[in-house]
Motif scaffolding. Structure first.
Motif, short mmCIF file in Angstrom:
data_model
loop_
_atom_site.label_atom_id
_atom_site.label_comp_id
_atom_site.label_asym_id
_atom_site.label_seq_id
_atom_site.Cartn_x
_atom_site.Cartn_y
_atom_site.Cartn_z
N SER A 142 0.86 -1.19 0.00
CA SER A 142 0.00 0.00 0.00
C SER A 142 0.89 1.23 0.00
O SER A 142 1.85 1.31 0.77
CB SER A 142 -0.91 0.01 1.23
N PRO A 143 0.61 2.20 -0.86
CA PRO A 143 1.49 3.37 -0.96
C PRO A 143 1.34 4.31 0.24
O PRO A 143 0.32 4.31 0.92
CB PRO A 143 1.01 4.05 -2.24
N GLU A 145 0.64 7.84 1.20
CA GLU A 145 0.01 8.98 0.52
C GLU A 145 0.00 10.20 1.43
O GLU A 145 -0.30 10.10 2.63
CB GLU A 145 -1.42 8.62 0.12
N SER A 170 4.79 2.93 7.05
CA SER A 170 4.44 4.26 6.56
C SER A 170 4.37 5.17 7.77
O SER A 170 3.61 4.91 8.71
CB SER A 170 3.09 4.24 5.83
#
Length: 506
Positions: A142-143, A145, A170
């Motif tokens: 999952s990026p 963002e 993240s």
């Protein structure tokens, strides 16, 4: 929570060993979807989801009545209705089924590979080199963002002597916004190795699924075989199995309590707990001939008896543990710098623990009162009384305290076993193999409940088998528990869970 066989308010005790604590049913698509809705509606918990290549299976346990049901669905078209679309805890097991057998979970929101890292060619039958995972066809995390966010990749190779796993953080500064795991690096092909294996080889393979739970896996595998054969092990063997299981539990809990404290830079606890753990391992070697008691539980009974000298050794060890445990409890609880690191860190909510049917000390530290020794029950625990650790704190601190509770419970159990250990043989003859018969068992390991299902061939070999580690439903919860904590607290949270890589990457 006190569990006693006579207490009507305690968690439902075990049926007699001769009873079958599970029921088997083959369903159509409608029945499969009904079972999914039962789980999604919190009327039952998912124990495991697996396949033999032609069918998919679910093991579920009712919440109102703790009875295990095995539900199977034929998959002649190579697909089945997704469980994960309604019940997210099933997603990783669905992805594993797709990797191992090529069966497609219809409607699944996540179809990425799980155990297959793009090297098997199963999803591409031609197996061409072009299909091997490359940089342009890499696993899609999952990026991150948003402008303040950045990602920190950790692993799969780590600085310590641990197994491989990749963690993608993240972060906003030092605060973890999301953690995503990628596992499967120590896949061993256990399903394939089990298929066609004779019982003795299969039993040894089961004992090596996760090396710190060798007794628990052997226990569960033996019970599943005995259920398929319809054979009772001798009473002395049954009690010796529990004795080994509790020694294993004690050794792991002491080792992990020390390791958790060491990750908070409190090495004194590591040293003291390490001494107790070593005493336990040496006692196991003296009593059963192996520090980890590997291959000491076999289908039909146990491979080695306990001598009177062994009883004396264990009683002496219990006296030492009785002296050391209060000191360790005080050392942990009275060290404020340690409490600053553990209290409020890595909180797992009761809601998630319940949804994922999280077992062991992780679940019990977040309010889920499930222990296979009591909730499902099996001999000899149905004849023993012991205190089940529990908490609602859900943080690292709560998981440590529940472990201390389990230490006390295991000491109580071992004392009862030594006082009441029956005499007699330690091995039963399995007799003729009932070809096509199935067996299943749920046994409480130190991490939580271990599930084993198997089907026998006509010659007594294993036709198919499935072994499920409690880590399957704990690894995803670690992702949730670290959210909102700083990166530096991840080792502490990770060790407080202590999920098994090997037990997961079957």
């Amino acid at each position: 929570m006190l569990f006693t066989p006579e207490d009507p308010n305690s968690t439902a005790p075990a049926p007699a060993a001769s009873c079958r604590p599970w029921a088997r049913e083959t369903v159509d698509d409608a029945g499969w979807r009904a079972a999914i809705e039962e789980i999604a509606g919190r009327k039952a918990d998912l124990l495991s989801l697996w396949s033999d290549g032609a069918h998919v299976f679910m093991a579920i346990v009712g919440r109102a009545t703790p009875k295990i049901r095995l539900v199977s669905l034929d998959c002649p078209q190579g697909h089945f209705p997704s469980v994960g679309v309604r019940h997210p805890p099933a997603l990783r097991q669905e992805r594993t089924i797709a990797d191992l057998y090529g069966l497609t979970p219809e409607g699944s929101p996540d179809t990425r590979r799980w155990l297959d890292h793009g090297r098997w060619g199963l999803r591409h039958p031609d197996g061409e080199a072009a299909q091997i995972e490359t940089a342009s066809d890499a696993y899609q995390f999952s990026p991150a963002e948003g402008a303040p966010l950045h990602q920190i990749p950790v692993g799969p190779v780590h600085a310590g002597i641990i197994e491989p796993g990749h963690f993608r953080f993240s972060c906003n500064g030092e605060v973890v916004v999301r953690l995503e795991e990628r596992l499967g690096f120590v896949h061993k092909g256990v399903d394939s190795l089990m298929a066609g294996a004779p019982l003795d080889k299969a039993a040894k393979l089961a004992a090596r699924v996760s090396g710190d739970s060798t007794v628990a896996y052997s226990f569960a595998f033996a019970r599943a075989v005995e259920a398929a054969y319809g054979v009772e092990p001798p009473p002395r063997a049954v009690w010796l199995r529990a004795l080994m299981a509790e020694i294993e539990r004690l050794a792991n809990h002491f080792g992990d309590i020390g390791a958790i404290c060491n990750d908070a830079a409190f090495a004194l606890m590591l040293a003291q707990c390490g001494l107790v753990r070593e005493k336990l391992l040496r006692a196991a070697a003296a009593c059963f001939g192996h520090r980890l008691m590997m291959d000491r539980i076999t289908p039909g009974g146990v491979a080695v008896d306990l001598s009177e000298e062994g009883v004396t050794t264990l009683r002496s060890l219990l006296e030492r543990i009785a002296v050391m445990t209060p000191r360790l409890v005080a050392l942990y609880g009275d060290t404020t710098s340690l409490q600053d690191r553990t209290v409020g860190t890595g909180v797992l909510s009761a809601e998630l623990a319940s949804q994922y049917a999280c077992g062991g000390f992780v679940g019990r530290a977040s309010g889920r009162r499930f222990d296979a020794r009591a909730t499902i029950g099996y001999a000899p625990y149905d004849a023993l009384s012991f205190e089940l650790g529990e908490s609602t704190g859900g943080d690292v601190d709560a998981r440590v305290w529940v472990r201390f509770d389990e230490v006390r419970a295991s000491v109580e159990i071992i004392e009862q076993i030594l006082d009441r250990l029956p005499h007699g043989p330690i091995q039963a003859d399995l007799g003729a193999a009932p070809g096509g018969a199935e067996g299943a068992a749920l046994v409480e390991g130190f991490r939580g409940d271990i599930f084993v299902w198997l089907r026998l061939a006509a010659d007594g070999r294993i036709e198919r088998a499935h072994l499920r580690d409690p880590s399957w439903f704990q690894w995803p919860l670690l992702e949730a528990a670290i959210k909102g904590n700083i990166v530096a607290d991840f080792p502490l949270c990770n060790k407080s869970f202590n999920c098994s890589y090997s037990g997961h990457d079957l």
